[in-house]
Design an enzyme around this catalytic site. Structure first.
Site, PDB file in Angstrom:
ATOM      1  CB  THR A  68      47.445  39.882  29.784  1.00 32.52           C
ATOM      2  OG1 THR A  68      46.822  38.689  30.263  1.00 32.52           O
ATOM      3  CG2 THR A  68      48.531  39.546  28.785  1.00 32.52           C
ATOM      4  CB  THR A  70      46.232  36.532  35.301  1.00 26.98           C
ATOM      5  OG1 THR A  70      46.854  36.565  34.016  1.00 26.98           O
ATOM      6  CG2 THR A  70      45.586  35.201  35.561  1.00 26.98           C
ATOM      7  CG  HIS A 130      48.791  31.709  31.982  1.00 33.44           C
ATOM      8  ND1 HIS A 130      48.018  32.838  32.087  1.00 33.44           N
ATOM      9  CD2 HIS A 130      49.742  31.827  32.948  1.00 33.44           C
ATOM     10  CE1 HIS A 130      48.480  33.587  33.090  1.00 33.44           C
ATOM     11  NE2 HIS A 130      49.504  32.992  33.621  1.00 33.44           N
ATOM     12  CB  SER A 162      54.016  43.367  32.637  1.00 31.36           C
ATOM     13  OG  SER A 162      53.574  42.818  33.848  1.00 31.36           O
ATOM     14  CE1 TYR A 216      46.004  45.255  34.071  1.00 32.07           C
ATOM     15  CE2 TYR A 216      46.576  47.290  32.940  1.00 32.07           C
ATOM     16  CZ  TYR A 216      46.625  46.493  34.067  1.00 32.07           C
ATOM     17  OH  TYR A 216      47.303  46.936  35.180  1.00 32.07           O
ATOM     18  CE  LYS A 287      57.058  51.547  37.258  1.00 33.70           C
ATOM     19  NZ  LYS A 287      57.645  52.287  36.128  1.00 33.70           N
ATOM     20  N   GLY A 288      50.909  48.332  37.752  1.00 37.10           N
ATOM     21  CA  GLY A 288      49.490  48.338  37.395  1.00 37.10           C
ATOM     22  C   GLY A 288      49.082  49.569  36.601  1.00 37.10           C
TER      23      GLY A 288
HETATM   24  P1  A3P Z   1      52.740  45.657  35.577  1.00 40.50           P
HETATM   25  O1  A3P Z   1      53.926  44.745  35.602  1.00 40.50           O
HETATM   26  O2  A3P Z   1      52.672  46.453  34.313  1.00 40.50           O
HETATM   27  O3  A3P Z   1      52.631  46.501  36.789  1.00 40.50           O
HETATM   28  P2  A3P Z   1      49.209  39.096  35.689  1.00 40.50           P
HETATM   29  O4  A3P Z   1      48.272  39.269  36.810  1.00 40.50           O
HETATM   30  O5  A3P Z   1      48.579  38.511  34.444  1.00 40.50           O
HETATM   31  O6  A3P Z   1      50.454  38.402  36.100  1.00 40.50           O
HETATM   32  O7  A3P Z   1      49.610  40.565  35.211  1.00 40.50           O
HETATM   33  C1  A3P Z   1      50.419  41.330  36.040  1.00 40.50           C
HETATM   34  C2  A3P Z   1      50.182  42.785  35.749  1.00 40.50           C
HETATM   35  O8  A3P Z   1      48.932  43.189  36.312  1.00 40.50           O
HETATM   36  C3  A3P Z   1      51.248  43.636  36.419  1.00 40.50           C
HETATM   37  O9  A3P Z   1      51.438  44.764  35.568  1.00 40.50           O
HETATM   38  C4  A3P Z   1      50.566  43.984  37.725  1.00 40.50           C
HETATM   39  O10 A3P Z   1      51.117  45.103  38.370  1.00 40.50           O
HETATM   40  C5  A3P Z   1      49.152  44.226  37.254  1.00 40.50           C
HETATM   41  N1  A3P Z   1      48.156  44.103  38.322  1.00 40.50           N
HETATM   42  C6  A3P Z   1      48.187  43.289  39.402  1.00 40.50           C
HETATM   43  N2  A3P Z   1      47.096  43.488  40.157  1.00 40.50           N
HETATM   44  C7  A3P Z   1      46.371  44.457  39.571  1.00 40.50           C
HETATM   45  C8  A3P Z   1      45.144  45.108  39.904  1.00 40.50           C
HETATM   46  N3  A3P Z   1      44.477  44.800  40.983  1.00 40.50           N
HETATM   47  N4  A3P Z   1      44.703  46.054  39.054  1.00 40.50           N
HETATM   48  C9  A3P Z   1      45.376  46.385  37.937  1.00 40.50           C
HETATM   49  N5  A3P Z   1      46.552  45.811  37.583  1.00 40.50           N
HETATM   50  C10 A3P Z   1      47.042  44.852  38.381  1.00 40.50           C
END
Ligand code: A3P
Length: 320
Positions: A68, A70, A130, A162, A216, A287-288
């Site tokens: 989400t 993190t 978490h 994700s 987010y 993908k972010g």
């Molecule tokens: P997607 O799989 O949709 O790309 P977490 O950090 O809680 O594991 O969540 C992972 C999600 O955050 C992934 O989404 C990841 O690509 C995205 N993410 C990782 N780094 C990020 C950043 N610096 N800015 C925005 N989204 C990011």
């Protein structure tokens, strides 16, 4: 619980044998403890944290359900809290992935025998978890604890997609349709997702000084505004001079998906090397984007998840 070699004690094995269990997305059993689903190695850490973890008044605890935001929140909070020691050309975030800059309560801090000994005495008072609000160690939630909680949540369809990729890219797992069924039922690592979000949402309404609730998507819309809000909330506000010198924008840029995902450490490095749960850093940067679910879910699946979300959040004042 587990010893130094990660072997679970017979008492722990016996304890979990009595818990409800379901096969999860990873094809391994998830166990339901205090209303939420866990894989044993993390459940072990949750229980250790509940028993031993002592929050310090200066602690900032980043909370979230998996996938989400993190990693992003960790990088932003770390950059905010260390900005007098490092800048955007010297930050440890350029050579260590965010999860290696901010310890994870139920793994890094509680996997070794006595968790608090794992805290770096000179380290910054920042950690992440978490663990759902209701199961957090009492010392974090206590009225007089002084520590701050920051929660990040994400639109459930994107969070599901994700998570699905996070697992399916690395190991044999359920098909997307099967995983979706489980997710709708709430059977997911640290799920049900809606309960996880709602617990922190309600707690944030009751204790706004203690818990900052972030989304987010809203952070994506205006990251600068949210970084200022975050810094203020955790007690590290930006001065006027810093704002005038563009410090906020530099942090936002350094922690952006575009920047972090291109770094060598995040393309080639590994997280938790030498443990049973080692992961390539690049898996944390997919993908972010907001709305990527459209590329994977049928309109029927999306409508079903939207309806569940509407029903589960009904009356809470929260929309996702
Ligand atoms: P997607 O799989 O949709 O790309 P977490 O950090 O809680 O594991 O969540 C992972 C999600 O955050 C992934 O989404 C990841 O690509 C995205 N993410 C990782 N780094 C990020 C950043 N610096 N800015 C925005 N989204 C990011």
């Amino acid at each position: 619980q587990s010893d130094e070699n990660g072997e679970f004690s017979s008492a722990f094995k016996e304890m979990i044998s009595d818990l409800p269990r379901r096969k999860g997305l990873h094809l391994n059993d998830l166990f339901q403890y205090q209303g939420f689903w866990y894989y044993p190695i993390f459940l072990d850490g949750v229980m250790r944290a509940q028993q031993h973890f002592q929050a310090q008044p200066s602690d900032v605890i980043l909370c979230s359900a998996p996938k989400t935001g993190t990693t992003w929140l960790k990088s932003l909070a770390f950059a905010i809290m260390t900005r007098t020691s490092f800048d955007d050309s010297t930050s440890p975030l350029l050579s260590k992935m965010p999860h290696d800059c901010v310890p994870f309560l139920e793994f890094d801090l509680s996997h070794a025998s006595i968790n608090n000994q794992n805290r770096d005495p000179g380290g910054i008072p920042l950690l992440a978890t978490h663990i759902p609000y209701s199961s957090l160690p009492q010392s974090i939630k206590a009225e007089d604890s002084g520590s701050k909680i920051v929660y990040i949540c994400r639109e459930p369809k994107d969070a599901f997609v994700s998570y699905y990729h996070f697992v399916a890219r690395r190991m044999e797992s359920l098909r997307l349709e099967e995983a979706f069924e489980l997710y709708c039922e709430g059977v997911q690592f640290y799920g049900p997702y809606w309960d996880h979000v709602l617990e922190f949402w309600r707690a944030s309404l009751e204790r706004p000084q203690k818990i900052l609730f972030l989304k987010y998507e809203k952070m994506m819309e205006d990251t600068v505004l949210h970084v200022k809000k975050l810094a203020e909330f955790i007690g590290y506000p930006f001065s006027l001079e810093e704002e005038e010198n563009g410090v906020v924008e530099k942090i936002v840029k350094m922690c952006s998906f575009e920047n972090l995902s291109k770094l060598k450490v995040n393309q080639e490095g590994k997280h938790r090397e030498g443990t049973p749960v080692v992961i390539q850093n690049k898996v944390y940067f997919r993908k972010g984007k907001v709305g990527d679910w459209e590329n994977y879910l049928t309109p029927e699946m999306a409508a079903r998840l939207d309806l569940i979300t509407l029903q589960r959040l009904s009356g809470s004042g929260l929309t996702l």
